[in-house]
Design a protein around this motif. Structure first.
Motif, short mmCIF file in Angstrom:
data_model
loop_
_atom_site.label_atom_id
_atom_site.label_comp_id
_atom_site.label_asym_id
_atom_site.label_seq_id
_atom_site.Cartn_x
_atom_site.Cartn_y
_atom_site.Cartn_z
N GLY A 7 0.78 -1.23 0.00
CA GLY A 7 0.00 0.00 0.00
C GLY A 7 0.81 1.28 0.00
O GLY A 7 0.24 2.37 -0.03
N ARG A 18 -3.31 4.12 2.73
CA ARG A 18 -3.74 3.02 3.60
C ARG A 18 -2.82 1.85 3.36
O ARG A 18 -2.76 1.31 2.25
CB ARG A 18 -5.18 2.62 3.29
CG ARG A 18 -5.75 1.59 4.26
CD ARG A 18 -7.04 1.04 3.75
NE ARG A 18 -7.79 0.29 4.75
CZ ARG A 18 -8.53 -0.77 4.46
NH1 ARG A 18 -8.63 -1.19 3.21
NH2 ARG A 18 -9.19 -1.39 5.43
N SER A 20 -1.62 -2.08 4.19
CA SER A 20 -2.20 -3.36 4.58
C SER A 20 -1.09 -4.31 4.98
O SER A 20 0.00 -4.30 4.40
CB SER A 20 -2.99 -3.97 3.42
OG SER A 20 -4.06 -3.14 3.04
N CYS A 21 -1.39 -5.14 5.96
CA CYS A 21 -0.45 -6.17 6.40
C CYS A 21 -1.17 -7.50 6.42
O CYS A 21 -2.17 -7.65 7.12
CB CYS A 21 0.09 -5.85 7.79
SG CYS A 21 1.17 -7.14 8.48
N TRP A 35 3.16 -1.92 13.39
CA TRP A 35 3.69 -1.21 12.23
C TRP A 35 4.91 -0.43 12.68
O TRP A 35 4.87 0.28 13.70
CB TRP A 35 2.65 -0.24 11.66
CG TRP A 35 1.60 -0.90 10.81
CD1 TRP A 35 0.32 -1.20 11.15
CD2 TRP A 35 1.76 -1.32 9.46
NE1 TRP A 35 -0.33 -1.80 10.11
CE2 TRP A 35 0.54 -1.88 9.04
CE3 TRP A 35 2.82 -1.29 8.55
CZ2 TRP A 35 0.34 -2.41 7.76
CZ3 TRP A 35 2.62 -1.80 7.27
CH2 TRP A 35 1.39 -2.35 6.89
N ARG A 74 -8.06 -3.89 12.33
CA ARG A 74 -7.74 -5.30 12.09
C ARG A 74 -8.95 -6.05 11.58
O ARG A 74 -10.11 -5.65 11.78
CB ARG A 74 -7.27 -5.93 13.39
CG ARG A 74 -8.36 -5.83 14.44
CD ARG A 74 -8.07 -6.52 15.73
NE ARG A 74 -9.29 -6.55 16.51
CZ ARG A 74 -9.52 -7.35 17.52
NH1 ARG A 74 -8.59 -8.21 17.88
NH2 ARG A 74 -10.64 -7.31 18.18
N MET A 80 -5.55 -9.79 8.85
CA MET A 80 -5.13 -8.56 8.18
C MET A 80 -5.15 -7.41 9.18
O MET A 80 -6.04 -7.32 10.02
CB MET A 80 -6.07 -8.22 7.03
CG MET A 80 -6.06 -9.20 5.88
SD MET A 80 -4.56 -9.11 4.88
CE MET A 80 -4.69 -7.45 4.22
N TYR A 82 -4.55 -3.05 9.13
CA TYR A 82 -4.46 -1.90 8.24
C TYR A 82 -3.96 -0.68 9.01
O TYR A 82 -4.20 -0.55 10.21
CB TYR A 82 -5.83 -1.60 7.64
CG TYR A 82 -6.48 -2.81 7.01
CD1 TYR A 82 -7.40 -3.58 7.71
CD2 TYR A 82 -6.16 -3.18 5.71
CE1 TYR A 82 -7.97 -4.70 7.14
CE2 TYR A 82 -6.74 -4.30 5.13
CZ TYR A 82 -7.64 -5.05 5.85
OH TYR A 82 -8.20 -6.16 5.28
N GLN A 84 -4.34 3.30 8.40
CA GLN A 84 -4.82 4.46 7.66
C GLN A 84 -3.99 5.66 8.08
O GLN A 84 -3.97 6.02 9.26
CB GLN A 84 -6.30 4.70 7.95
CG GLN A 84 -6.88 5.90 7.25
CD GLN A 84 -6.92 5.76 5.75
OE1 GLN A 84 -7.28 4.70 5.22
NE2 GLN A 84 -6.54 6.81 5.04
N CYS A 98 5.51 -4.34 8.77
CA CYS A 98 4.65 -4.89 9.80
C CYS A 98 5.31 -6.14 10.37
O CYS A 98 6.14 -6.78 9.71
CB CYS A 98 3.26 -5.19 9.28
SG CYS A 98 3.14 -6.41 7.97
#
Length: 125
Positions: A7, A18, A20-21, A35, A74, A80, A82, A84, A98
């Motif tokens: 991302g 944003r 993502s992991c 993160w 999450r 996942m 996230y 933002q 991450c």
């Protein structure tokens, strides 16, 4: 254990991204995703983290430098997490990683063993 961050990109100051992991390769229901970021010539620093427990809302933590601008969330079912990022500043420029630990959330990267490749975020006009 595998982590995949995505991302990142180039964004102007004041913009948003944003991240993502995607985490995989483990079955524990009690873990934390963090993160982290590392700018050239600087040490890796914690940005945000969240505890991922199916029976709770998840405790989230933020570095002072991103409070009020970044939000972590999450999806436990998908493993996942996230991030933002709003109101981005040039000093947010870094490679973002991450990581997962099987315990409570912490912003100290020392306590995380598993790392994936990062995603580059560049904030510049």
């Amino acid at each position: 254990v595998q982590l995949q961050a995505s991302g990142g990109g180039l964004v102007q100051p004041g913009g948003s991204l944003r991240l993502s992991c995607a985490a995989s390769g483990f079955t524990s229901d009690y873990y934390a995703i963090g993160w982290f970021r590392q700018a050239p010539g600087k040490e890796r620093e914690g940005v945000s983290c969240i505890t991922c427990i199916s029976t709770s809302d998840g405790d989230a933590y933020y570095a002072d430098s991103v409070k009020g601008r970044f939000t972590i969330s999450r999806d436990n079912a998908k493993k996942m997490v996230y991030l933002q990022m709003n109101s981005l500043k040039p000093e947010d420029t870094a490679v973002y990683y991450c990581s997962v630990r099987f315990g409570t959330a912490t912003l100290n990267p020392f306590w995380y063993k598993y790392w994936g490749q990062g995603t580059l975020v560049t904030v510049s006009s």
